[in-house]
Design a protein around this motif. Structure first.
Motif, PDB file in Angstrom:
ATOM      1  N   ALA A 118       0.866  -1.182   0.000  1.00  0.00           N
ATOM      2  CA  ALA A 118       0.000   0.000   0.000  1.00  0.00           C
ATOM      3  C   ALA A 118       0.899   1.226   0.000  1.00  0.00           C
ATOM      4  CB  ALA A 118      -0.919   0.007   1.220  1.00  0.00           C
ATOM      5  N   LEU A 119       0.317   2.368  -0.357  1.00  0.00           N
ATOM      6  CA  LEU A 119       1.019   3.645  -0.273  1.00  0.00           C
ATOM      7  C   LEU A 119      -0.007   4.714   0.052  1.00  0.00           C
ATOM      8  CD1 LEU A 119       3.717   5.180  -0.601  1.00  0.00           C
ATOM      9  CD2 LEU A 119       3.061   5.598  -2.986  1.00  0.00           C
ATOM     10  N   HIS A 120       0.234   5.428   1.176  1.00  0.00           N
ATOM     11  CA  HIS A 120      -0.776   6.377   1.634  1.00  0.00           C
ATOM     12  C   HIS A 120      -0.186   7.586   2.361  1.00  0.00           C
ATOM     13  CE1 HIS A 120      -4.655   7.827   2.964  1.00  0.00           C
ATOM     14  NE2 HIS A 120      -4.401   7.593   4.240  1.00  0.00           N
ATOM     15  N   GLY A 121       1.111   7.642   2.523  1.00  0.00           N
ATOM     16  CA  GLY A 121       1.712   8.750   3.236  1.00  0.00           C
ATOM     17  C   GLY A 121       2.080   8.423   4.660  1.00  0.00           C
ATOM     18  N   GLY A 139      -8.698  -3.190   0.142  1.00  0.00           N
ATOM     19  CA  GLY A 139      -7.791  -2.156  -0.328  1.00  0.00           C
ATOM     20  C   GLY A 139      -7.610  -0.965   0.584  1.00  0.00           C
ATOM     21  N   ALA A 140      -8.231  -0.970   1.783  1.00  0.00           N
ATOM     22  CA  ALA A 140      -8.034   0.110   2.767  1.00  0.00           C
ATOM     23  C   ALA A 140      -8.247   1.473   2.101  1.00  0.00           C
ATOM     24  CB  ALA A 140      -6.659  -0.005   3.404  1.00  0.00           C
ATOM     25  N   ASP A 141      -7.213   2.344   2.094  1.00  0.00           N
ATOM     26  CA  ASP A 141      -7.333   3.597   1.340  1.00  0.00           C
ATOM     27  C   ASP A 141      -6.027   3.921   0.629  1.00  0.00           C
ATOM     28  OD1 ASP A 141      -5.814   4.482   3.465  1.00  0.00           O
ATOM     29  OD2 ASP A 141      -7.074   6.196   3.958  1.00  0.00           O
ATOM     30  N   THR A 142      -5.439   2.908   0.039  1.00  0.00           N
ATOM     31  CA  THR A 142      -4.166   3.067  -0.642  1.00  0.00           C
ATOM     32  C   THR A 142      -4.302   3.828  -1.960  1.00  0.00           C
ATOM     33  OG1 THR A 142      -2.255   1.876  -1.532  1.00  0.00           O
ATOM     34  CG2 THR A 142      -4.396   0.868  -1.855  1.00  0.00           C
ATOM     35  N   LEU A 143      -3.185   4.353  -2.402  1.00  0.00           N
ATOM     36  CA  LEU A 143      -3.048   4.792  -3.778  1.00  0.00           C
ATOM     37  C   LEU A 143      -2.973   3.582  -4.707  1.00  0.00           C
ATOM     38  CD1 LEU A 143      -0.393   7.590  -3.269  1.00  0.00           C
ATOM     39  CD2 LEU A 143      -2.641   7.954  -4.278  1.00  0.00           C
ATOM     40  N   ARG A 144      -3.189   3.816  -5.966  1.00  0.00           N
ATOM     41  CA  ARG A 144      -2.972   2.774  -6.982  1.00  0.00           C
ATOM     42  C   ARG A 144      -1.475   2.760  -7.308  1.00  0.00           C
ATOM     43  NH1 ARG A 144      -1.625  -1.075  -9.579  1.00  0.00           N
ATOM     44  NH2 ARG A 144      -2.307  -1.556 -11.702  1.00  0.00           N
ATOM     45  N   VAL A 145      -0.776   1.747  -6.818  1.00  0.00           N
ATOM     46  CA  VAL A 145       0.670   1.652  -7.027  1.00  0.00           C
ATOM     47  C   VAL A 145       0.981   0.347  -7.766  1.00  0.00           C
ATOM     48  CG1 VAL A 145       1.359   3.108  -5.114  1.00  0.00           C
ATOM     49  CG2 VAL A 145       0.931   0.682  -4.697  1.00  0.00           C
ATOM     50  N   PRO A 146       2.040   0.328  -8.592  1.00  0.00           N
ATOM     51  CA  PRO A 146       2.368  -0.878  -9.355  1.00  0.00           C
ATOM     52  C   PRO A 146       2.601  -2.108  -8.484  1.00  0.00           C
ATOM     53  CG  PRO A 146       3.552   1.006 -10.254  1.00  0.00           C
ATOM     54  CD  PRO A 146       2.900   1.481  -8.990  1.00  0.00           C
ATOM     55  N   ALA A 147       3.055  -1.906  -7.250  1.00  0.00           N
ATOM     56  CA  ALA A 147       3.316  -3.056  -6.382  1.00  0.00           C
ATOM     57  C   ALA A 147       2.065  -3.890  -6.130  1.00  0.00           C
ATOM     58  CB  ALA A 147       3.899  -2.575  -5.051  1.00  0.00           C
ATOM     59  N   LEU A 148       0.890  -3.291  -6.285  1.00  0.00           N
ATOM     60  CA  LEU A 148      -0.344  -4.041  -6.079  1.00  0.00           C
ATOM     61  C   LEU A 148      -0.603  -5.065  -7.177  1.00  0.00           C
ATOM     62  CD1 LEU A 148      -2.627  -1.183  -4.748  1.00  0.00           C
ATOM     63  CD2 LEU A 148      -2.054  -3.287  -3.527  1.00  0.00           C
ATOM     64  N   ASP A 149       0.052  -4.921  -8.325  1.00  0.00           N
ATOM     65  CA  ASP A 149      -0.126  -5.903  -9.391  1.00  0.00           C
ATOM     66  C   ASP A 149       0.321  -7.289  -8.948  1.00  0.00           C
ATOM     67  OD1 ASP A 149      -0.833  -3.616 -10.712  1.00  0.00           O
ATOM     68  OD2 ASP A 149       0.620  -3.824 -12.343  1.00  0.00           O
ATOM     69  N   GLU A 150       1.234  -7.338  -7.983  1.00  0.00           N
ATOM     70  CA  GLU A 150       1.730  -8.621  -7.489  1.00  0.00           C
ATOM     71  C   GLU A 150       0.630  -9.412  -6.790  1.00  0.00           C
ATOM     72  OE1 GLU A 150       4.661 -11.634  -6.552  1.00  0.00           O
ATOM     73  OE2 GLU A 150       4.454 -10.078  -8.095  1.00  0.00           O
TER      74      GLU A 150
END
Length: 249
Positions: A118-121, A139-150
């Motif tokens: 996840a990435l959120h600050g 997905g909580a409240d994450t940004l859309r980051v490439p690591a989520l493709d995994e």
């Protein structure tokens, strides 16, 4: 096996794997600048059903309302939380807490819980929950980051994805985005390929003043996500759930 999901409010949901209930990101109160913007399905922590466990993605109040959760009567309910949060959970009176980094796993009762990126600050994880052939991505409240493709590679058959969509931005930080928006959530849906998807994290309101000066967001537009999924991931069925309304997988 019957699996159901009910939104409580915001990103808080009850996921019931044949009686093994997992609560996500509890938010059971409100304060100035933090209004849910929709009716809460559970009035207090004392009204929650017996839980197999609780997952908490990060320490922000609207996802980690430990003061309100402290009235939950089972002090031994197990938690899976982002690394660094355990001391706060124990200070609220709960004894069984496991911290997870991405791709680490634990069990909450019979349910396998795997943390994902996840990435959120602030430090945050998302979660994959599995029990007897059912798989749910939270997905909580994450940004859309490439690591989520995994997530899609490791869990190729996802039954349900719960994804945030309000595209929250911080105005004083040059409108820095900290939560994915509806289109970005639909793009992630196309990667994850869940059978069902439920948008979350879209009714929250910070009040007129804070939204004019501090926070920028798209409020109460789950239709934007539904329409984007129809375009980008047409094999996924989107269900917009009012708090308390059950969806059976």
């Amino acid at each position: 096996m019957t699996t159901t999901v009910q939104r409580v409010v915001h990103a808080s949901a009850l996921i019931d794997f044949a009686g093994a209930r997992i609560l996500t990101d509890p938010w059971l109160s409100e304060r100035r600048g933090y209004r849910p913007g929709e009716p809460r399905a559970v009035a207090t922590a004392a009204d929650l059903p017996p839980l197999a466990g609780i997952v908490i993605s990060h320490g922000h109040y609207d996802h980690c309302d430990l003061d309100a959760l402290a009235s939950y009567p089972d002090r031994d309910v197990p938690f899976a939380v982002v690394r660094g949060l355990a001391a706060r959970v124990r200070a609220a009176g709960f004894r069984r807490v496991t911290e997870l980094d991405p791709w680490q796993s634990t069990r909450l009762g019979p349910v396998e819980v795997t943390a994902a990126p996840a990435l959120h600050g602030v430090p945050e994880v998302t979660f994959v929950l599995r029990h007897e052939g059912r798989t749910v991505f939270f997905g909580a409240d994450t940004l859309r980051v490439p690591a989520l493709d995994e997530v899609a590679r490791r869990f190729p058959e996802i039954d349900l994805a719960l994804l945030p969509i309000n595209g929250l931005r911080i105005r004083p930080a040059l409108n820095r985005q900290v939560v994915m928006d509806a289109r970005q959530a639909a793009e992630l849906t196309a990667v994850l390929r869940p059978r069902l998807a439920v948008p979350i994290h879209y009714a929250f309101t910070a009040g007129r003043l804070r939204e004019a000066t501090v926070l920028k967001l798209v409020r109460d537009r789950p239709d934007l996500y539904r329409d984007a999924v129809a375009d980008l991931a047409p094999d996924t069925a989107v269900h917009v759930l009012a708090p308390g309304r059950p969806l059976t997988l």
